[in-house]
Design a protein around this motif. Structure first.
Motif, PDB file in Angstrom:
ATOM      1  N   HIS A   1      39.131  41.135  40.502  1.00 11.53           N
ATOM      2  CA  HIS A   1      40.259  40.720  41.188  1.00 11.53           C
ATOM      3  C   HIS A   1      40.655  39.446  40.669  1.00 11.53           C
ATOM      4  O   HIS A   1      41.958  39.226  40.331  1.00 11.53           O
ATOM      5  N   ALA A   2      39.647  38.540  40.893  1.00 10.46           N
ATOM      6  CA  ALA A   2      40.005  37.155  40.275  1.00 10.46           C
ATOM      7  C   ALA A   2      40.498  37.069  39.026  1.00 10.46           C
ATOM      8  O   ALA A   2      41.322  36.144  38.838  1.00 10.46           O
TER       9      ALA A   2
ATOM     10  N   CYS B   1      44.084  38.170  38.769  1.00 10.31           N
ATOM     11  CA  CYS B   1      45.017  37.363  39.145  1.00 10.31           C
ATOM     12  C   CYS B   1      45.002  36.125  38.162  1.00 10.31           C
ATOM     13  O   CYS B   1      45.777  35.003  38.667  1.00 10.31           O
TER      14      CYS B   1
ATOM     15  N   ASN C   1      42.644  33.725  38.523  1.00  8.53           N
ATOM     16  CA  ASN C   1      42.373  32.592  39.482  1.00  8.53           C
ATOM     17  C   ASN C   1      41.097  32.125  39.092  1.00  8.53           C
ATOM     18  O   ASN C   1      40.013  32.892  39.486  1.00  8.53           O
TER      19      ASN C   1
ATOM     20  N   ASN D   1      38.639  30.973  41.976  1.00 11.36           N
ATOM     21  CA  ASN D   1      37.927  31.882  42.822  1.00 11.36           C
ATOM     22  C   ASN D   1      36.475  32.126  42.092  1.00 11.36           C
ATOM     23  O   ASN D   1      35.640  32.702  42.790  1.00 11.36           O
ATOM     24  N   LEU D   2      36.716  32.062  40.837  1.00 14.48           N
ATOM     25  CA  LEU D   2      35.526  32.368  40.071  1.00 14.48           C
ATOM     26  C   LEU D   2      34.290  31.562  40.312  1.00 14.48           C
ATOM     27  O   LEU D   2      33.115  31.761  40.170  1.00 14.48           O
TER      28      LEU D   2
END
Length: 124
Positions: free
Chosen positions: A26-27, A30, A32, A35-36
């Motif tokens: 999901h990260a 996105c 992003n 978040n990782l």
């Protein structure tokens, strides 16, 4: 999921039993990178370059996708027919550019223990 097996962000919904691979995908979808940092273990030497350098490689790839006009990455579950010999890989495809890369996840006891990119689908 569409007829071609491509998973979009809308397809990934949060359930009570979400695992680390789902959150990680999901990260990436996105794009992003922040978040990782929270999702990956600092003690694991991802792609033999370490957590921070691995995330920086992904972040640079996200920037390339954004320059090409992508606002998200779609996920296609595929198989590596090259370096990982018919092992499952997650292929991430730009929603506008169709540019792609793939990651192989080494998972033990429901935990990501390493991640490698699959050269068959381009460089990371």
């Amino acid at each position: 999921m569409n007829a071609h097996g491509i998973i979009t962000l809308e397809d990934l919904t949060y359930h009570k039993k979400v695992n680390s691979l789902t959150l990680f995908c999901h990260a990436i979808m996105c794009m992003n990178s922040n978040n990782l940092f929270d999702l990956l273990d600092g003690d694991i030497d991802y792609e033999d370059i370490g957590k921070i350098n691995f995330i920086l490689k992904l972040k640079n790839r996200f920037i390339e996708h954004q320059i090409m006009g992508d606002t998200e990455l779609k996920l296609d579950l595929d198989h590596c027919l090259n370096c990982n010999c018919d092992q499952p890989v997650c292929r991430f495809v730009g929603n506008n550019s169709k540019s792609e890369f793939a990651l192989f996840f080494d998972i033990k006891e429901n935990k990501i223990v390493d991640i490698y990119h699959c050269h068959l689908y381009g460089e990371l």
